[in-house]
Design a protein around this motif. Structure first.
Motif, short mmCIF file in Angstrom:
data_model
loop_
_atom_site.label_atom_id
_atom_site.label_comp_id
_atom_site.label_asym_id
_atom_site.label_seq_id
_atom_site.Cartn_x
_atom_site.Cartn_y
_atom_site.Cartn_z
N LEU A 60 23.20 -54.36 -22.90
CA LEU A 60 24.08 -54.29 -24.08
C LEU A 60 23.40 -54.97 -25.26
N LEU A 61 23.86 -54.63 -26.46
CA LEU A 61 23.29 -55.23 -27.67
C LEU A 61 24.05 -56.50 -28.02
N LEU A 62 23.33 -57.48 -28.51
CA LEU A 62 23.97 -58.70 -29.02
C LEU A 62 23.25 -59.10 -30.30
N VAL A 63 23.97 -59.04 -31.42
CA VAL A 63 23.39 -59.42 -32.70
C VAL A 63 23.96 -60.78 -33.11
N GLU A 64 23.07 -61.74 -33.30
CA GLU A 64 23.47 -63.06 -33.79
C GLU A 64 23.64 -62.97 -35.31
N VAL A 65 24.76 -63.46 -35.82
CA VAL A 65 24.97 -63.44 -37.27
C VAL A 65 25.33 -64.83 -37.78
N HIS A 66 24.97 -65.05 -39.03
CA HIS A 66 25.38 -66.26 -39.74
C HIS A 66 25.73 -65.88 -41.17
N LEU A 67 26.76 -66.52 -41.68
CA LEU A 67 27.15 -66.32 -43.08
C LEU A 67 26.10 -66.91 -44.00
N SER A 68 25.73 -68.14 -43.70
CA SER A 68 24.70 -68.82 -44.48
C SER A 68 23.33 -68.54 -43.86
N ASN A 69 22.30 -69.06 -44.47
CA ASN A 69 20.95 -68.95 -43.88
C ASN A 69 20.58 -70.31 -43.30
N PRO A 70 20.81 -70.49 -41.99
CA PRO A 70 20.57 -71.81 -41.40
C PRO A 70 19.15 -72.32 -41.63
N ALA A 71 18.18 -71.43 -41.73
CA ALA A 71 16.78 -71.85 -41.93
C ALA A 71 16.56 -72.53 -43.27
N ALA A 72 17.49 -72.30 -44.21
CA ALA A 72 17.36 -72.90 -45.55
C ALA A 72 18.24 -74.14 -45.69
N ARG A 73 18.80 -74.61 -44.56
CA ARG A 73 19.73 -75.76 -44.62
C ARG A 73 19.14 -76.95 -43.86
N GLU A 74 20.02 -77.85 -43.39
CA GLU A 74 19.55 -79.06 -42.71
C GLU A 74 18.66 -78.70 -41.51
N SER A 75 17.75 -79.61 -41.16
CA SER A 75 16.78 -79.27 -40.10
C SER A 75 17.46 -79.02 -38.75
N PHE A 76 18.62 -79.68 -38.48
CA PHE A 76 19.25 -79.44 -37.17
C PHE A 76 19.73 -78.01 -37.03
N ARG A 77 19.85 -77.30 -38.17
CA ARG A 77 20.29 -75.89 -38.11
C ARG A 77 19.12 -74.91 -37.97
N HIS A 78 17.91 -75.43 -37.97
CA HIS A 78 16.76 -74.51 -37.98
C HIS A 78 16.51 -73.86 -36.63
N TYR A 79 16.98 -74.51 -35.57
CA TYR A 79 16.73 -73.95 -34.23
C TYR A 79 18.00 -73.30 -33.68
N SER A 80 17.85 -72.08 -33.18
CA SER A 80 18.94 -71.38 -32.51
C SER A 80 18.59 -71.19 -31.05
N VAL A 81 19.48 -71.66 -30.16
CA VAL A 81 19.23 -71.45 -28.73
C VAL A 81 19.55 -70.02 -28.33
N VAL A 82 20.24 -69.30 -29.20
CA VAL A 82 20.66 -67.92 -28.91
C VAL A 82 19.62 -66.90 -29.35
N ALA A 83 18.87 -67.22 -30.41
CA ALA A 83 17.99 -66.23 -31.05
C ALA A 83 17.02 -65.59 -30.06
N GLY A 84 16.51 -66.37 -29.13
CA GLY A 84 15.49 -65.87 -28.20
C GLY A 84 15.98 -64.83 -27.23
N ILE A 85 17.31 -64.73 -27.03
CA ILE A 85 17.82 -63.70 -26.11
C ILE A 85 18.64 -62.64 -26.85
N ALA A 86 18.78 -62.80 -28.18
CA ALA A 86 19.55 -61.82 -28.96
C ALA A 86 18.72 -60.55 -29.19
N THR A 87 19.42 -59.45 -29.42
CA THR A 87 18.73 -58.22 -29.82
C THR A 87 18.11 -58.42 -31.20
N GLY A 88 18.82 -59.11 -32.07
CA GLY A 88 18.33 -59.41 -33.41
C GLY A 88 19.28 -60.36 -34.10
#
Ligand code: DQA
Length: 148
Positions: A97-125
Motif C-alpha cells: 500500500l502507499l503511505l505519503v508522509e505530509v507536513h503543513l510546515s517544512n520541518p527541515a527549515a525549523r528547529e533541529s529536533f524536527r529535522h529527522y523523521s523516523v517515518v520518512a525511510g519507510i514512506a512511499t514519499g
C-alpha cells in the motif's frame, strides 16, 4: 472506490488556534471538507481522522493494512521519535500500500529536533511545507501512482 485514510497526529486538532503563523488559520474541520472534495475529484474515498493518542494512530495504521486502504499521514510530533508509529507505518508500505508522509510546515527549515523523521525511510514519499496543499498534493500523488 479506492480508500485513503488521512491520519493526523497530536495537536493537529488545534489547527486554526495553534501557532497560526506556522500552521495557518484553517481548522481540522476545514481540512476534512477540503479533502473530501479533492478526493472525489481524484476518484478516492477519503477518510480524515485526528488523534492525540499514539496507540490510536498505530491502530488506524493496522486498520489500513487490513482494509487495504492507502494512507496519507501527518504524524505531527510523533514524526521525530515514535518508533512504534514507524513500525506500524512500515507494515502499510511493506504490504504494497502507499503511505505519503505530509507536513503543513517544512520541518527541515525549523528547529533541529524536527529535522529527522523516523517515518520518512519507510514512506512511499513525503510532501512538506505547503499547508493544506501538502495533503492535496499527497492525494494527487496517490491517485497518480495507482494508474502508473
Ligand atoms: C508538523 C511538523 C511537526 O514537527 C510538528 O510537531 C507538528 C506538525 C507539520 O505538519 O508541519 O505537530 O507535522
Amino acid at each position: 472506490m479506492t480508500q485513503v485514510l488521512v491520519l493526523n497526529g497530536p495537536n493537529l486538532g488545534r489547527l486554526g488556534v495553534r501557532e497560526p503563523e506556522i500552521y495557518g488559520h484553517a481548522s481540522m474541520a476545514d481540512l476534512e471538507r477540503e479533502a473530501a472534495v479533492w478526493g472525489s475529484d481524484l476518484g478516492l474515498e477519503v477518510d480524515v481522522r485526528q488523534t492525540d493518542d499514539e496507540s490510536q494512530l498505530v491502530g488506524w495504521l493496522h486498520e489500513a493494512v487490513d482494509a487495504r486502504a492507502h494512507v496519507v499521514l501527518n504524524p505531527a510530533a510523533f514524526t521525530h521519535y515514535s518508533y512504534a508509529l514507524r513500525d506500524a507505518a512500515a507494515q502499510v508500505t511493506s504490504s504494497g500500500l502507499l503511505l505519503v508522509e505530509v507536513h503543513l510546515s517544512n520541518p527541515a527549515a525549523r528547529e533541529s529536533f524536527r529535522h529527522y523523521s523516523v517515518v520518512a525511510g519507510i514512506a512511499t514519499g513525503t510532501v512538506a511545507g505547503f499547508g493544506f496543499d501538502s495533503y492535496r498534493l499527497a492525494l494527487a500523488a496517490v491517485a497518480r501512482k495507482l494508474v502508473d
